[in-house]
Motif scaffolding. Structure first.
Motif, short mmCIF file in Angstrom:
data_model
loop_
_atom_site.label_atom_id
_atom_site.label_comp_id
_atom_site.label_asym_id
_atom_site.label_seq_id
_atom_site.Cartn_x
_atom_site.Cartn_y
_atom_site.Cartn_z
N MET A 66 0.85 -1.19 0.00
CA MET A 66 0.00 0.00 0.00
C MET A 66 0.89 1.25 0.00
SD MET A 66 -3.37 0.42 0.42
CE MET A 66 -4.36 1.86 0.47
N PRO A 67 0.68 2.19 -0.93
CA PRO A 67 1.52 3.39 -0.95
C PRO A 67 1.20 4.33 0.22
CG PRO A 67 -0.17 3.51 -2.64
CD PRO A 67 -0.27 2.16 -2.02
N LYS A 68 2.16 5.18 0.55
CA LYS A 68 1.95 6.13 1.64
C LYS A 68 0.93 7.18 1.21
CE LYS A 68 6.49 5.86 3.68
NZ LYS A 68 7.70 6.61 4.01
N MET A 69 0.19 7.70 2.19
CA MET A 69 -0.82 8.71 1.91
C MET A 69 -0.14 10.08 1.76
SD MET A 69 -4.15 9.36 4.15
CE MET A 69 -4.68 11.04 4.37
N LYS A 70 -0.43 10.78 0.69
CA LYS A 70 0.20 12.09 0.48
C LYS A 70 -0.55 13.17 1.24
CE LYS A 70 2.62 11.58 -3.84
NZ LYS A 70 2.89 12.19 -5.14
N THR A 71 0.20 14.16 1.71
CA THR A 71 -0.37 15.31 2.38
C THR A 71 -0.87 16.29 1.33
OG1 THR A 71 1.30 15.06 4.07
CG2 THR A 71 0.16 17.15 4.01
N HIS A 72 -2.00 16.93 1.60
CA HIS A 72 -2.49 17.98 0.68
C HIS A 72 -1.58 19.19 0.82
CE1 HIS A 72 -6.57 16.48 -0.55
NE2 HIS A 72 -6.17 15.56 0.29
N SER A 73 -1.16 19.75 -0.32
CA SER A 73 -0.19 20.85 -0.23
C SER A 73 -0.78 22.15 0.28
CB SER A 73 0.48 21.14 -1.57
OG SER A 73 0.16 20.24 -2.55
N GLY A 74 -2.08 22.40 0.08
CA GLY A 74 -2.68 23.64 0.57
C GLY A 74 -2.63 23.73 2.08
N PRO A 75 -3.22 22.76 2.78
CA PRO A 75 -3.23 22.81 4.25
C PRO A 75 -1.84 22.77 4.89
CG PRO A 75 -4.86 21.26 3.48
CD PRO A 75 -4.08 21.69 2.29
N LYS A 76 -0.89 22.11 4.25
CA LYS A 76 0.44 22.04 4.88
C LYS A 76 1.10 23.43 4.91
CE LYS A 76 3.41 20.55 1.08
NZ LYS A 76 3.96 19.38 0.41
N LYS A 77 0.66 24.32 3.99
CA LYS A 77 1.19 25.69 4.00
C LYS A 77 0.41 26.59 4.95
CE LYS A 77 2.19 25.09 -0.87
NZ LYS A 77 1.64 25.36 -2.20
N ARG A 78 -0.83 26.22 5.25
CA ARG A 78 -1.72 27.11 6.01
C ARG A 78 -1.89 26.78 7.48
NH1 ARG A 78 -3.40 26.96 0.83
NH2 ARG A 78 -4.14 28.91 -0.08
N PHE A 79 -1.57 25.55 7.88
CA PHE A 79 -1.79 25.15 9.26
C PHE A 79 -0.53 24.57 9.86
CE2 PHE A 79 -5.85 24.67 7.06
CZ PHE A 79 -6.65 25.49 7.84
N ARG A 80 -0.40 24.75 11.19
CA ARG A 80 0.73 24.17 11.90
C ARG A 80 0.22 23.49 13.15
NH1 ARG A 80 5.30 28.17 13.30
NH2 ARG A 80 5.96 26.33 14.44
N LYS A 81 0.88 22.41 13.50
CA LYS A 81 0.52 21.71 14.72
C LYS A 81 1.40 22.23 15.84
CE LYS A 81 -1.24 17.05 14.95
NZ LYS A 81 -0.92 15.65 14.80
N THR A 82 0.83 22.49 17.02
CA THR A 82 1.63 22.94 18.15
C THR A 82 2.24 21.72 18.83
OG1 THR A 82 -0.23 22.82 19.67
CG2 THR A 82 0.10 24.92 18.53
N ALA A 83 3.07 21.96 19.83
CA ALA A 83 3.73 20.86 20.55
C ALA A 83 2.71 19.95 21.23
CB ALA A 83 4.70 21.43 21.58
N LYS A 84 1.60 20.53 21.66
CA LYS A 84 0.58 19.73 22.35
C LYS A 84 -0.44 19.13 21.40
CE LYS A 84 0.83 21.74 26.89
NZ LYS A 84 0.06 22.16 28.04
#
Length: 67
Positions: free
Chosen positions: A1-19
């Motif tokens: 099974m291939p790895k799931m790709k991340t959508h490029s739009g949200p990866k530029k617009r959102f960040r996950k915090t440490a928590k």
């Protein structure tokens, strides 16, 4: 099974915090700024936590990154 790709739009617009919270830009912060008070504009410049209904969708879109 291939790895799931991340959508490029949200990866530029959102960040996950440490928590694990999601942060993004506030709505209504980029146009029709004349009628908005300076205090409101300053508040809108800072990132905000993504609202509860949108969290699941954003997490799914960022899932491919292992974040």
């Amino acid at each position: 099974m291939p790895k799931m790709k991340t959508h490029s739009g949200p990866k530029k617009r959102f960040r996950k915090t440490a928590k694990g919270k999601l942060r993004g830009r506030r709505a209504n912060s980029s146009h029709i700024l004349e009628k908005k008070s300076p205090k409101r504009k300053r508040r809108m410049a800072r990132p905000t936590v993504v609202s509860r209904p949108d969290r699941k969708r954003v997490r799914t879109l960022l899932a491919g990154r292992g974040r």
